[in-house]
Write a protein that holds these residues in place. Structure first.
Motif, short mmCIF file in Angstrom:
data_model
loop_
_atom_site.label_atom_id
_atom_site.label_comp_id
_atom_site.label_asym_id
_atom_site.label_seq_id
_atom_site.Cartn_x
_atom_site.Cartn_y
_atom_site.Cartn_z
N LEU A 87 -15.18 -9.05 -22.94
CA LEU A 87 -13.84 -9.54 -22.19
C LEU A 87 -14.10 -8.75 -20.93
O LEU A 87 -13.36 -9.01 -19.93
CB LEU A 87 -12.70 -8.77 -23.03
CG LEU A 87 -12.28 -9.58 -24.45
CD1 LEU A 87 -11.12 -8.64 -25.03
CD2 LEU A 87 -11.39 -10.76 -23.70
N LYS A 88 -14.71 -7.57 -20.74
CA LYS A 88 -14.59 -6.75 -19.59
C LYS A 88 -15.91 -7.41 -18.76
O LYS A 88 -15.87 -7.17 -17.52
CB LYS A 88 -15.03 -5.33 -19.84
CG LYS A 88 -13.69 -4.62 -20.09
CD LYS A 88 -12.55 -4.64 -18.88
CE LYS A 88 -11.45 -3.86 -19.45
NZ LYS A 88 -10.15 -3.98 -18.21
N THR A 89 -16.94 -7.66 -19.21
CA THR A 89 -18.26 -8.03 -18.75
C THR A 89 -18.45 -9.68 -18.42
O THR A 89 -19.46 -10.25 -17.81
CB THR A 89 -19.47 -7.53 -19.21
OG1 THR A 89 -19.62 -7.95 -20.69
CG2 THR A 89 -19.20 -5.87 -19.32
N THR A 90 -17.68 -10.39 -19.02
CA THR A 90 -17.87 -11.99 -18.92
C THR A 90 -16.70 -12.51 -18.64
O THR A 90 -15.39 -12.09 -18.79
CB THR A 90 -18.66 -12.48 -20.20
OG1 THR A 90 -17.59 -12.81 -21.25
CG2 THR A 90 -19.55 -11.53 -20.91
N ARG A 91 -16.61 -13.86 -18.49
CA ARG A 91 -15.54 -14.92 -18.04
C ARG A 91 -15.35 -15.83 -19.34
O ARG A 91 -14.68 -16.79 -19.40
CB ARG A 91 -15.67 -15.72 -16.86
CG ARG A 91 -15.70 -14.64 -15.73
CD ARG A 91 -15.88 -15.48 -14.58
NE ARG A 91 -15.72 -14.65 -13.12
CZ ARG A 91 -15.54 -15.27 -11.77
NH1 ARG A 91 -15.48 -16.44 -11.92
NH2 ARG A 91 -15.63 -14.34 -11.01
N LEU A 92 -15.98 -15.43 -20.49
CA LEU A 92 -15.86 -16.16 -21.73
C LEU A 92 -14.49 -16.26 -22.19
O LEU A 92 -13.51 -15.36 -22.17
CB LEU A 92 -16.33 -15.66 -22.88
CG LEU A 92 -17.99 -15.77 -22.78
CD1 LEU A 92 -18.76 -14.94 -23.92
CD2 LEU A 92 -18.45 -17.13 -22.99
N PRO A 93 -13.77 -17.57 -22.45
CA PRO A 93 -12.46 -17.73 -22.83
C PRO A 93 -11.95 -16.74 -24.12
O PRO A 93 -12.94 -16.39 -24.87
CB PRO A 93 -12.20 -18.97 -23.09
CG PRO A 93 -13.46 -20.05 -22.55
CD PRO A 93 -14.43 -18.88 -22.49
N VAL A 94 -11.11 -16.36 -24.45
CA VAL A 94 -10.65 -15.43 -25.50
C VAL A 94 -11.21 -16.32 -26.96
O VAL A 94 -11.63 -15.40 -27.54
CB VAL A 94 -9.04 -15.08 -25.57
CG1 VAL A 94 -8.78 -14.33 -26.70
CG2 VAL A 94 -8.94 -14.32 -24.35
N ALA A 95 -10.91 -17.61 -26.97
CA ALA A 95 -11.38 -18.05 -28.03
C ALA A 95 -12.93 -18.15 -28.41
O ALA A 95 -13.15 -17.67 -29.40
CB ALA A 95 -10.97 -19.63 -28.14
#
Length: 256
Positions: free
Chosen positions: A216-224
């Motif tokens: 969550l802190k180091t990527t822009r991946l969606p929460v899903a």
């Protein structure tokens, strides 16, 4: 990152051949084509035949030297990570790991492709975010936390812990963990809880939440996507566990 050494990321195309190499910084290479006749030696002249497919590659510590040979033209990504960037993500022993040659972690491969694709083109902020994400994930792969254990079952529990950390994204079961430790489920659960102060289930949840925090802190991946990468098919259940662990929702944690 002004005044600091920068990560280098490039896509290279080379003719058949290869030769000796010596690297001064932690480096990784990701093959873009199959190399059935790839040979490599690290720290010696004794070459080993290690066929590599597209999507596989190597991670070498700073100071590594050796020989790399291939009989067909090679296309690959090469990234070199400076010491200051590794220090920023808390990776202190970045010269103290065994070379990794072969299968590549899927997320690391994705981050490598993205880092190379934006090199010299993205905004400074986005570029630095991608570099931190790459370095943080490297640290997670190469130096995962391992609790110090004592007692008669130390080696068996260490095997189980290694198995847990390598399979956090899968549907881990008590039976599989116990089998890795060569114990019955009852004996394993009791020995594990006594040694770590947490049940196997509590430990797995905690480690998944720590990995989720990193994503969550180091990527822009969606929460899903983060949920799936740490072993949750049910996003709402992931959110419940994350909030219980951190006191915040995944979105709120990322925004802080």
């Amino acid at each position: 990152m002004a005044g600091k050494a920068r990560l280098t990321a490039e896509r290279l195309h080379t003719p058949p051949g290869g030769g000796r190499f010596a690297i001064s910084r932690l480096a990784l290479g990701l093959f873009l084509v199959d190399q059935d006749r790839h040979r490599i030696a690290v720290g010696s002249d004794k070459r080993q035949h290690v066929p590599l497919k597209a999507g596989e590659g190597w991670i070498l510590p700073a100071g590594a030297a050796g020989i790399c040979e291939y009989d067909e033209a090679l296309s690959f990504l090469r990234l070199e990570v400076p010491e200051n960037l590794l220090a920023d993500v808390g990776f202190e022993r970045h010269s103290d790991f065994r070379p990794v040659i072969g299968t590549f972690d899927p997320l690391l491969a994705q981050l490598a492709h993205q880092t190379v694709s934006i090199a010299g083109h993205a905004s400074a902020l986005y570029g630095e975010t991608m570099q931190l994400a790459l370095a943080a994930h490297l640290a997670q792969i190469l130096a995962p936390a391992r609790p110090k254990l004592v007692g008669i079952d130390d080696k068996r529990l260490h095997r189980a812990l290694a198995y847990i950390h390598e399979n956090l994204s899968t549907n881990l079961s008590l039976e599989d963990m116990a089998a890795e430790a060569a114990m019955s489920r009852f004996h394993f659960a009791r020995a594990f809880t006594r040694a770590l102060g947490k049940s196997p289930l509590q430990y797995v949840i905690r480690e998944r939440m720590e990995l989720a925090k990193l994503f969550l802190k180091t990527t822009r991946l969606p929460v899903a996507s983060v949920a799936a990468r740490v072993g949750y098919e049910d996003v709402s259940r992931f959110g419940q566990h994350f909030r219980r662990h951190t006191g915040r929702t995944p979105a709120a944690f990322r925004a802080d």
